[in-house]
Design a protein around this motif. Structure first.
Motif, short mmCIF file in Angstrom:
data_model
loop_
_atom_site.label_atom_id
_atom_site.label_comp_id
_atom_site.label_asym_id
_atom_site.label_seq_id
_atom_site.Cartn_x
_atom_site.Cartn_y
_atom_site.Cartn_z
N ALA A 24 0.82 -1.21 0.00
CA ALA A 24 0.00 0.00 0.00
C ALA A 24 0.85 1.27 0.00
O ALA A 24 0.47 2.29 -0.57
CB ALA A 24 -0.95 0.00 1.20
N ASP A 25 2.04 1.20 0.61
CA ASP A 25 2.92 2.37 0.67
C ASP A 25 3.78 2.54 -0.59
O ASP A 25 4.60 3.44 -0.66
CB ASP A 25 3.80 2.32 1.92
N GLY A 26 3.61 1.64 -1.58
CA GLY A 26 4.35 1.74 -2.83
C GLY A 26 5.62 0.93 -2.88
O GLY A 26 6.26 0.84 -3.93
#
Length: 116
Positions: A24-26
């Motif tokens: 989700a944070d890349g």
């Protein structure tokens, strides 16, 4: 919630779809101790399906998986048109529970083949 992506494939041809999975944070998703599965169907309610061959690429820490169909598999798709598919990632959590997460879904358009 799964990402959504549509694809087009050719009947009677080999197909390979490379997935680059992210957190989700890349950051790159570490796929160590994970497995991946995928199926396509003519519609959601039919029991007949085609299984993609799914493989996590080495090293698993790169977050790359490939889902593929052989030309023999795509040749058996006698009805050209739209299909639905999804991709699931599974692993065993720290409590020993199997966790299944749908990571991708969408439609696949199959272009008919003239040369068989």
């Amino acid at each position: 919630m799964a990402d959504y992506e549509d694809f087009t494939i050719d009947q009677g041809a080999d197909v390979a779809i490379e997935l680059h999975l992210k957190e989700a944070d890349g950051s790159v998703k570490d796929l160590s101790a994970h497995s991946i599965t995928s199926k396509m169907k003519r519609n959601y309610n039919t029991s007949e399906s085609v299984d993609f061959l799914c493989a996590i690429q080495d090293p698993a820490t790169r977050g790359i998986a490939v889902m593929s169909l052989t030309n023999e598999q795509t040749d058996t798709l006698n009805t050209s048109g739209r299909y639905v598919y999804d991709v699931e990632l599974s692993y065993v959590d720290e409590n020993g529970n199997i966790v299944i997460e749908r990571i991708l879904e969408g439609k696949i358009k199959v272009n008919p083949s003239v040369t068989k």
